[in-house]
Write an enzyme that holds these catalytic residues in place. Structure first.
Site: not given
Ligand code: HSE
Length: 382
Positions: A11, A187
């Protein structure tokens, strides 16, 4: 605004590349491990970032709780906005980071930590300000969705599907968190905190896909269903919050069954808005980097927070959520479950249970496994 980046992995490279092209943003130094500073823009000392007055924001994409948490606190206390894709960090320390950011008058945003490129938290945070959020959830892990899709649509075996998901940059450095449902659980913890101002830290349940086999694929397909890994969060009228992750057998043709490859389908239900679902790539370099950049761009127009100011840590209660389950287990263990129907008989049974609580189902499976038994279970929905 000049942005320093912490981490230069899958990322990090994407974030740095996007920063170099982004309007209104400028790529600053990138923090890497000692010995990896082989290019002039790379630094190995966090003090070079916190002490640089030209750096306005820090984007952390290194993963793990430490040293990411120490770096985050140092950045916030130095008056830098802080953006992260790190679910483990926000699930463990989000309340403290939220408070510290507010005390220092800077922003703390983490869109990329839930849904990859899918802007679920951003939308949920705004919705929660004006609507009552009833539930949150969906398919929130790209690695396992990719694996389930490859196993069910292409007949690929588990190990090969995982290897491909790793090669494509979807999996965590240690994919255990993906396949056990822990990544999706982190999450849903974040989504609960955004929706209700309570970050559940205990009472959580996660079942992954690490017990799913090719034999399950055939059996499930024969029943007109496909397996997806689904995260669920709900607030009951009495304020109790449920938060759990488990495989779900959805009907072919249902919305979740069409979510393929590394895609996520994140959803929430607002009392006024009704049900909202967002679909897009949930993992991978550029989808995740795009969410980091969206947060940075949001800071430039005053976006400050996703957790409410009074966000606290709390507890999940999964005893009042219930489903019927599809379960594969050794024949000798069938007495452990309230069986409604035996689907196939043999040394291993495949059964449908009567409706039982989520907590009870997860506890039964873990006690059977503690005795060395192989068990797969998935909720029946739709
Ligand atoms: N490993 C994560 C996933 C990355 O597969 O969803 C994105 O959070």
């Amino acid at each position: 605004m000049k942005v320093a980046v912490l981490g230069y992995g899958t990322v990090g490279v994407g974030v740095y590349e996007m920063l170099r092209e982004a309007k209104g943003l400028e790529a600053g130094p990138v923090l890497v491990r000692p010995g990896k500073d082989n290019e002039p823009f790379k630094v190995t000392d966090m003090a070079a970032i916190t002490g640089d007055p030209s750096v306005g924001a820090v984007a952390e994409v290194m993963g793990g709780v430490e040293p990411a948490f120490s770096y985050a606190m140092a950045a916030l206390k130095a008056g830098k906005h802080f953006v992260t894709s790190n679910k483990a960090l926000v699930a463990a320390k989000g309340v403290e980071l939220n408070r510290t950011a507010r005390e220092n008058g800077v922003s703390f945003l983490f869109s990329a930590a839930c849904g990859g490129g899918v802007p679920i938290l951003h939308n949920l945070a705004r919705a929660a300000e004006t609507d009552e959020i009833l539930s949150v959830g969906g398919i929130l892990n790209g690695t396992t969705n990719y694996m389930l899709d490859q196993m069910q649509s292409k007949g690929m075996d588990y190990a090969e599907a995982l290897k491909q998901a790793q090669e494509l940059g979807y999996a965590e450095a240690d994919p255990t968190a993906d396949v056990t449902g822990l990544d999706a659980l982190r999450k849903i913890m974040l989504a609960c905190a955004v929706a209700w101002g309570v970050l559940p830290k205990s009472g959580l349940l996660n079942e992954g896909i690490d017990s799913f086999t090719a034999a399950d694929v055939n059996d499930i397909a024969a029943r007109g269903r496909v397996c997806r890994l689904v995260a669920s969060g709900k607030r009951a009228p009495d304020g109790r919050i449920s938060a759990y992750v488990e495989p779900v057998l959805v009907r072919v043709g249902d919305a979740e069954s069409a979510v393929q490859k590394n895609f996520n389908m994140a959803r929430y239900e607002g009392k006024c808005a009704g049900s909202i679902a967002l679909i897009g790539q949930g993992a991978g370099r550029y989808p995740t980097a795009s969410a980091v950049l969206r947060d940075l761009s949001g800071i430039c127009v005053g976006e400050a927070a996703m957790f409410p100011a009074d966000c606290v840590e709390g507890e999940a209660d999964n005893a009042s959520e219930s489903h019927a389950y599809y379960v594969r287990l050794p024949k000798a263990c069938a007495g452990a479950l309230p069986v409604a129907e035996v689907l196939s008989d043999g040394e291993e049974l495949r059964v449908l249970t009567k409706e039982i609580s989520v907590k009870q189902m997860h506890e039964i499976a873990s006690s059977l496994r503690a005795d060395g038994r192989a068990v797969f279970f998935a909720a029946m929905r739709g």
